[in-house]
Design an enzyme around this catalytic site. Structure first.
Site, PDB file in Angstrom:
ATOM      1  N   MET A 204      22.386  50.634  25.984  1.00 34.47           N
ATOM      2  CA  MET A 204      22.467  52.085  26.027  1.00 34.47           C
ATOM      3  C   MET A 204      23.199  52.466  27.288  1.00 34.47           C
ATOM      4  O   MET A 204      22.604  52.536  28.358  1.00 34.47           O
ATOM      5  CB  MET A 204      21.051  52.671  26.013  1.00 34.47           C
ATOM      6  N   GLY A 205      24.519  52.637  27.178  1.00 34.91           N
ATOM      7  CA  GLY A 205      25.346  53.022  28.329  1.00 34.91           C
ATOM      8  C   GLY A 205      24.639  54.138  29.039  1.00 34.91           C
ATOM      9  O   GLY A 205      24.118  53.952  30.129  1.00 34.91           O
ATOM     10  N   THR A 206      24.542  55.241  28.426  1.00 42.43           N
ATOM     11  CA  THR A 206      23.543  56.274  28.737  1.00 42.43           C
ATOM     12  C   THR A 206      23.728  57.158  29.937  1.00 42.43           C
ATOM     13  O   THR A 206      24.243  56.753  30.984  1.00 42.43           O
ATOM     14  CB  THR A 206      22.151  55.611  28.916  1.00 42.43           C
ATOM     15  N   THR A 207      23.198  58.392  29.696  1.00 41.18           N
ATOM     16  CA  THR A 207      22.839  59.223  30.833  1.00 41.18           C
ATOM     17  C   THR A 207      21.432  59.704  30.552  1.00 41.18           C
ATOM     18  O   THR A 207      21.165  60.278  29.494  1.00 41.18           O
ATOM     19  CB  THR A 207      23.765  60.448  30.932  1.00 41.18           C
TER      20      THR A 207
END
Lengths: 250, 226
Positions: free
Chosen positions: B15-18
């Site tokens: 989950m690359g994610t922010t």
């Protein structure tokens, strides 16, 4: 003392025909023969007191402690076999430390008492172990307020407003029931407990005793500590005077 | 640039994610994007990275999807037992401590950056950041994931204590939108979860609801069509 459970009392893993486990009852007798331990829950905290019977005049005052701190906010007073009691204290300290480490919060007093009870009970389940010959009174102050619990050798924990164990427990309980604990502060509780212990001490049967007391209350910032020495001296003096007053009544 | 010849089909889900969680006057708001990738392939463009631990505590997950799912499952299990034994709802601090314990003791096996946030009656709204090594730190707001790099300056400047619910939600959505604009590993929609004394509320902001920034093209207007 005559043996009442002939044959059924040889092992803690044996029930009697009327459903008793005699070994546990015998363990409780060890508690009943020891010095009285009293605990009261006042409106702002808990006070613990121990009638520490002195077996020898050569003993240093303040040695052979019967009240131990479990963590910052809880203390434990012991009756019965001293060595057994030490084991229970060590276990309670470990449980409290593990709870803090795992959950990040101080162990609630109810949970601590349940764990000590669980441990005591454990030792009544196996033939290669004997029950603890020791009862403890736990006094603590957590987020739900001050609480008082008693754990006996059978492994049950009960929560009390006021509790007494040991040889003078019947007389002590009578006295405790007269107190209006919900309205009392811990300062008043200290005086009351000292008076009760001096009152139940049997001068004829036992030589002498030392009074050991502790509290955990708002005044001690919710930390378990020995009663400050000036307050302890005041309590002892008041209790001694009260005894003399009673004697003068004759 | 060479595509990863078939490798993207079997790469681990990341989950690359922010992710973000902030304290506001009545509780906390958790926010996250919704992009899960295997390499450069977007495996799930609408994932839910905000997971429930108890009625009053939620967790934002970033890093390895599998690792964070397993950690969440364990903590949910422990908290469930703990609540029953305790007789009352668990605190956010306890939940965070359990997540920390797992993250720290298994640090060589896990790749999980998490934020635990929720509401309890003792501490009100609380946010706890638990980054890669297993540190536990309570903060008024915490961000994580690859997209968070682009937010540090913005959060420092724009966060204020005791925001109202609407202010705080706009703040969270704007932050995630900014990160999505710059981070290729973050994208999709913005999901928010608001936790306070009254309970929990979930919200969802699709592409057209997100604010636009410098040089961004507004959605729904395809320049190739008449």
């Amino acid at each position: 003392m005559s043996t009442i459970g002939t044959g059924y009392d040889l092992s803690v893993t044996t029930f009697s025909p009327d459903g008793r486990v005699f070994q546990i009852e015998y363990a409780t007798k060890a508690v009943d023969n020891s010095g009285t331990v009293v605990g009261v829950r006042c409106k702002d905290g808990v006070v613990l007191g121990v009638e520490k019977l002195i077996s020898s005049k050569m003993l240093l005052e303040g040695s052979n402690r019967r009240i131990h701190a479990i963590n910052r906010h809880a203390g434990m007073a012991l009756a019965g076999l001293a060595a057994d009691g030490r084991q229970i204290v060590t276990r309670a300290r470990t449980e409290a430390a593990n709870y803090l480490s795992f959950y990040g919060e101080d162990v609630p007093i109810k949970e601590l008492s349940n764990r000590v009870a669980h441990y005591s009970h454990l030792c009544t389940l196996y033939w290669w172990l004997r029950p603890f010959g020791s009862s403890s009174i736990i006094g603590g102050y957590d987020i739900d307020g001050p609480q008082l619990y008693t754990i006996d050798p059978s492994g049950v924990a009960y929560r009390y407003y006021g509790a007494a164990i040991g040889k003078g427990r019947q007389a002590a309980k009578t006295e405790i029931e007269k107190l209006r604990l919900a309205q009392m502060t811990c300062r008043e509780g200290v005086m009351a407990v000292a008076k009760i212990i001096y009152g139940v001490h049997d001068e004829s049967k036992d030589k002498s005793f030392e009074l050991e007391m502790s509290w955990v209350c708002d005044e001690s910032k919710r930390e378990h500590q020995r009663i400050p020495s000036d307050l302890l001296m005041e309590a002892k003096a008041m209790a001694r005077d009260a005894q003399e007053d009673d004697l003068d009544a004759f | 640039m060479e595509p990863m010849a078939g490798g993207w089909m079997s790469a681990a889900h990341s989950m690359g994610t922010t992710i973000l969680a902030v304290e506001y006057d009545e509780g906390v708001i958790l926010g996250a994007d919704s992009r899960t990738t295997t390499g450069v392939y977007v495996a799930n463009r609408a994932s839910d990275k905000i997971t429930q631990l108890t009625d009053n505590v939620y967790i934002c997950r970033s890093g390895s999807a599998a690792d964070t799912q397993v950690v969440s499952d364990y903590v949910r299990y422990f908290l469930n037992q703990h609540t029953i034994q305790l007789g009352k709802e668990a605190t956010v601090k306890t939940a965070a401590n359990l997540v920390k314990e797992l993250a720290y003791q298994n640090k060589s096996f896990l790749q999980a950056g998490m934020i635990v946030a929720g509401w309890d009656k003792y501490d009100g709204g609380s946010v706890y950041g638990i980054p890669l090594g297993g540190t536990l730190l309570r903060l008024p707001f915490s961000s994580g994931g690859s997209g968070s790099s682009y937010l540090y300056g913005f959060l420092d400047q724009a966060w204020r204590p005791n925001m109202s619910k609407d202010e705080a939600e706009r703040f969270v959505v704007k932050s995630i939108a900014l990160a999505i604009a710059r981070d290729g590993a973050s994208g999709g929609v913005v999901r928010t979860v608001t936790v306070n004394a009254h309970g929990v509320e979930r919200n969802f902001f699709a592409g057209d609801k997100l604010p636009l920034f410098h040089e961004e093209i507004s959605p729904g207007r395809n320049p190739l069509l008449a």
